[in-house]
Motif scaffolding. Sequence first.
Motif, PDB file in Angstrom:
ATOM      1  N   LEU A  99      38.212  14.363  18.803  1.00  0.00           N
ATOM      2  CA  LEU A  99      39.183  13.680  19.652  1.00  0.00           C
ATOM      3  C   LEU A  99      40.322  14.621  20.043  1.00  0.00           C
ATOM      4  N   ALA A 100      40.754  15.450  19.099  1.00  0.00           N
ATOM      5  CA  ALA A 100      41.828  16.396  19.400  1.00  0.00           C
ATOM      6  C   ALA A 100      41.383  17.454  20.400  1.00  0.00           C
ATOM      7  N   GLU A 101      40.166  17.958  20.219  1.00  0.00           N
ATOM      8  CA  GLU A 101      39.672  18.987  21.143  1.00  0.00           C
ATOM      9  C   GLU A 101      39.464  18.406  22.540  1.00  0.00           C
ATOM     10  N   ALA A 102      38.982  17.171  22.623  1.00  0.00           N
ATOM     11  CA  ALA A 102      38.812  16.534  23.931  1.00  0.00           C
ATOM     12  C   ALA A 102      40.159  16.361  24.622  1.00  0.00           C
ATOM     13  N   LYS A 107      42.837  18.197  24.162  1.00  0.00           N
ATOM     14  CA  LYS A 107      43.300  19.521  24.597  1.00  0.00           C
ATOM     15  C   LYS A 107      42.674  19.921  25.924  1.00  0.00           C
ATOM     16  N   GLN A 108      41.398  19.571  26.098  1.00  0.00           N
ATOM     17  CA  GLN A 108      40.701  19.937  27.327  1.00  0.00           C
ATOM     18  C   GLN A 108      41.020  18.990  28.479  1.00  0.00           C
ATOM     19  N   GLY A 109      41.640  17.846  28.159  1.00  0.00           N
ATOM     20  CA  GLY A 109      41.888  16.849  29.189  1.00  0.00           C
ATOM     21  C   GLY A 109      40.644  16.051  29.542  1.00  0.00           C
ATOM     22  N   TRP A 110      39.740  15.923  28.577  1.00  0.00           N
ATOM     23  CA  TRP A 110      38.475  15.227  28.798  1.00  0.00           C
ATOM     24  C   TRP A 110      38.449  13.907  28.036  1.00  0.00           C
ATOM     25  N   GLN A 111      37.661  12.965  28.526  1.00  0.00           N
ATOM     26  CA  GLN A 111      37.396  11.710  27.840  1.00  0.00           C
ATOM     27  C   GLN A 111      35.944  11.726  27.356  1.00  0.00           C
ATOM     28  N   ILE A 112      35.735  11.531  26.076  1.00  0.00           N
ATOM     29  CA  ILE A 112      34.362  11.477  25.546  1.00  0.00           C
ATOM     30  C   ILE A 112      33.721  10.178  26.004  1.00  0.00           C
ATOM     31  N   THR A 113      32.618  10.302  26.750  1.00  0.00           N
ATOM     32  CA  THR A 113      31.930   9.121  27.294  1.00  0.00           C
ATOM     33  C   THR A 113      30.602   8.850  26.603  1.00  0.00           C
TER      34      THR A 113
END
Length: 255
Positions: free
Chosen positions: A39-42, A44-50
């Motif tokens: 969740l932290a890495e997502a 940082k990247q500005g991504w949402q895990i789908t």
Amino acid sequence: MTLVVHQFACLSDNYGYLVHDPASGETVAIDTPDADAYLAEAEKQGWQITQIWNTHWHPDHAGGNEAIKTQTGAIVVAPEGDAARIAAIDRTVVAGDTVALGEFAATVIDVGGHTMGHNAYYLADASIAFVGDSLFALGCGRMFEGTAPQFWASLQRLKALPPATLLYCAHEYTAGNARFALHADPDNAALVAYAAEIADRRANGLPTVPALLERELATNPFLRADDPAMEARWGHDGDAVATFAALRSAKDSFR
């Protein structure tokens, strides 16, 4: 546009992978060893895990499913053969099925042996495969649940992928694997050169993953169990399965 693979270290020696499709905005988590780290890495990247694509049931691969799903609403895809021991599944898959990340399709490959239901995910258009604990750079997973014929058949499926495929395995085990590989196949000049490069990378704190399949085919002793020289060295002329079994047993006790 091409896929973006974000690789990061988590737990003691796992690699986490977030695969992002810029066109669709989708992001898939390959396994979930550490929910907080993912969740932290997502973020940082500005991504949402789908989505989450699990390779197998072990907690350092599926243990973060529920937490990530709760936070993101991600769809969880998991191998049917391991489904009884994986939480929060939305869809089970078997060999030959496909899963999609935007316009990119991943083929599900049966790589059972480490666990009975272990799957790999191969994205042909990106020339990448996420192989979990079935195959490592210069190694393979322990045969916890399967049989030698089953595991060897699984490795043959990976061997059949295009040589330019990048293999994203789940752990930084390569230095230890290299030591055993040199014991198992000491006359392999390509292996000697590869092992030296690995030692240099690790001395400088660099990852050894992903691994190029073409190089693994020439150097990984477990993929070379059908090579006549390896079979002869390990006392099983003409018998790749017995050679693979002998190699796996030897690695289990190698120090």
